[in-house]
Write a protein that holds these residues in place. Structure first.
Motif, PDB file in Angstrom:
ATOM      1  N   LYS B  66       0.812  -1.208   0.000  1.00 39.25           N
ATOM      2  CA  LYS B  66       0.000   0.000   0.000  1.00 39.25           C
ATOM      3  C   LYS B  66       0.842   1.253   0.000  1.00 39.25           C
ATOM      4  CE  LYS B  66      -3.365  -2.362   2.817  1.00 39.25           C
ATOM      5  NZ  LYS B  66      -4.810  -2.450   2.768  1.00 39.25           N
ATOM      6  N   SER B  69       4.629   4.638  -3.864  1.00 40.25           N
ATOM      7  CA  SER B  69       4.849   6.072  -3.831  1.00 40.25           C
ATOM      8  C   SER B  69       4.014   6.835  -4.847  1.00 40.25           C
ATOM      9  CB  SER B  69       6.324   6.369  -4.067  1.00 40.25           C
ATOM     10  OG  SER B  69       6.660   6.012  -5.375  1.00 40.25           O
ATOM     11  N   LEU B  70       3.208   6.143  -5.602  1.00 39.57           N
ATOM     12  CA  LEU B  70       2.298   6.862  -6.491  1.00 39.57           C
ATOM     13  C   LEU B  70       1.336   7.661  -5.620  1.00 39.57           C
ATOM     14  CD1 LEU B  70       1.468   4.166  -9.162  1.00 39.57           C
ATOM     15  CD2 LEU B  70       2.790   6.237  -9.464  1.00 39.57           C
ATOM     16  N   GLN B  73      -4.630   9.646  -5.129  1.00 39.29           N
ATOM     17  CA  GLN B  73      -5.526   8.884  -4.279  1.00 39.29           C
ATOM     18  C   GLN B  73      -6.133   7.717  -5.019  1.00 39.29           C
ATOM     19  OE1 GLN B  73      -8.674  11.211  -2.714  1.00 39.29           O
ATOM     20  NE2 GLN B  73      -8.607  10.222  -0.722  1.00 39.29           N
ATOM     21  N   ALA B  74      -6.482   7.963  -6.264  1.00 36.29           N
ATOM     22  CA  ALA B  74      -7.092   6.892  -7.042  1.00 36.29           C
ATOM     23  C   ALA B  74      -6.133   5.722  -7.168  1.00 36.29           C
ATOM     24  CB  ALA B  74      -7.461   7.405  -8.420  1.00 36.29           C
ATOM     25  N   GLU B  75      -4.881   6.046  -7.289  1.00 35.56           N
ATOM     26  CA  GLU B  75      -3.914   4.973  -7.434  1.00 35.56           C
ATOM     27  C   GLU B  75      -3.638   4.267  -6.126  1.00 35.56           C
ATOM     28  OE1 GLU B  75      -1.073   7.296  -9.353  1.00 35.56           O
ATOM     29  OE2 GLU B  75      -1.672   6.673 -11.361  1.00 35.56           O
ATOM     30  N   GLU B  76      -3.705   5.024  -5.045  1.00 37.50           N
ATOM     31  CA  GLU B  76      -3.615   4.370  -3.752  1.00 37.50           C
ATOM     32  C   GLU B  76      -4.742   3.372  -3.604  1.00 37.50           C
ATOM     33  OE1 GLU B  76      -3.349   6.819  -0.232  1.00 37.50           O
ATOM     34  OE2 GLU B  76      -1.812   8.026  -1.222  1.00 37.50           O
ATOM     35  N   ALA B  77      -5.908   3.853  -3.971  1.00 35.96           N
ATOM     36  CA  ALA B  77      -7.068   2.986  -3.863  1.00 35.96           C
ATOM     37  C   ALA B  77      -6.876   1.746  -4.725  1.00 35.96           C
ATOM     38  CB  ALA B  77      -8.319   3.738  -4.300  1.00 35.96           C
ATOM     39  N   TYR B  78      -6.312   1.973  -5.844  1.00 35.07           N
ATOM     40  CA  TYR B  78      -6.099   0.885  -6.792  1.00 35.07           C
ATOM     41  C   TYR B  78      -5.198  -0.197  -6.206  1.00 35.07           C
ATOM     42  CZ  TYR B  78      -4.296  -1.330 -11.029  1.00 35.07           C
ATOM     43  OH  TYR B  78      -3.897  -2.216 -11.976  1.00 35.07           O
ATOM     44  N   ASP B  80      -5.223  -1.126  -3.111  1.00 33.97           N
ATOM     45  CA  ASP B  80      -5.845  -1.702  -1.929  1.00 33.97           C
ATOM     46  C   ASP B  80      -6.740  -2.874  -2.358  1.00 33.97           C
ATOM     47  OD1 ASP B  80      -7.482  -2.364   0.138  1.00 33.97           O
ATOM     48  OD2 ASP B  80      -7.850  -0.302   0.781  1.00 33.97           O
TER      49      ASP B  80
END
Lengths: 130, 130
Positions: B66, B69-70, B73-78, B80
């Motif tokens: 998780k 380092s991107l 937020q959308a990529e963080e979500a991606y 998860d």
DNA sequence: CCACTAAGAATATCTTAGCCT
DNA sequence: AGGCTAAGATATTCTTAGTGG
């Protein structure tokens, strides 16, 4: 544009870097980059991470390309404003609330599956009143 | 839970598989799985793809976790797995069910926002009994 | 049964140096 | 310059077989 190497090359060119320059940025020889681009070598995790960071793309894109089903679904979803909102929200939620939502999704899924005429619907999950 | 191996192990256990069984599914020896989980080996692209498909997560999650380092937020979500699951589920749902879930998310959000001492909690949304 | 480890064979990787365009 | 390739040293990976919980 169908392989890891193709995508890497495309990204490198977009940044106007030579193989040598990219190699320097990544701490490897230019021939290594050449090998990557012709799919003669596969970078390890650390290098995958470096590449993804440098080019600001996901490792999934590098390794699997756009045809990854997850990616496709993500893109579809991202085109739906409702989704975007909901998912951003879900991401920022407290763990407890998030679990609640996931449970609710699970419930709806099960309900959809078991939807046969005359069959009784399951009860919805209980809310945490805390 | 900070490494590729940890995440792989967690996913395997969630599926109630032994190392041997997982190995069989992937076409490698059980010792290979053991090595993966203790970060003694790094699977190549093909295996990364197989693992991601089998466990229905992104390669980014497997490799970077998780904390990738991107920044977006959308990529963080991606990255998860919970999010990935939710997204896939919602994507395949009937429109009606999807709206229900989105409403539920909205409800939870509002509840989180309005959580101040002495304040009354809103009522949960009604389920469609159809 | 389950997970880990060692040993050895098979592969893959990386660099340097050279070659081609 | 920019990119590709060969060769050899290095390092990794995978399996089998065996150990221990």
């Amino acid at each position: 544009m169908d392989t890891f190497g193709d995508r890497l090359r495309e990204l490198r060119k977009k940044k106007k870097l030579s193989q040598k320059e990219l190699g320097k940025l990544l701490g490897v020889a230019e021939s290594t980059i050449s090998m990557y681009e012709r799919n003669g070598r596969q970078p390890d995790f650390e290098m995958q991470d470096k590449l993804a960071n440098l080019f600001d793309v996901s490792i999934d894109y590098l390794v699997r390309g756009k045809e990854s089903s997850l990616k496709k679904q993500a893109e579809e979803a991202y085109n739906d404003p409702d989704f975007q909102y909901a998912m951003r929200s879900l991401n920022g939620m407290e763990r407890e609330s998030k679990e609640e939502v996931l449970n609710f999704i699970e419930y709806v899924l099960q309900r959809e599956k078991g939807r046969k005429p005359g069959q009784r619907q399951p009860n919805p999950p209980r809310f945490n009143k805390e």
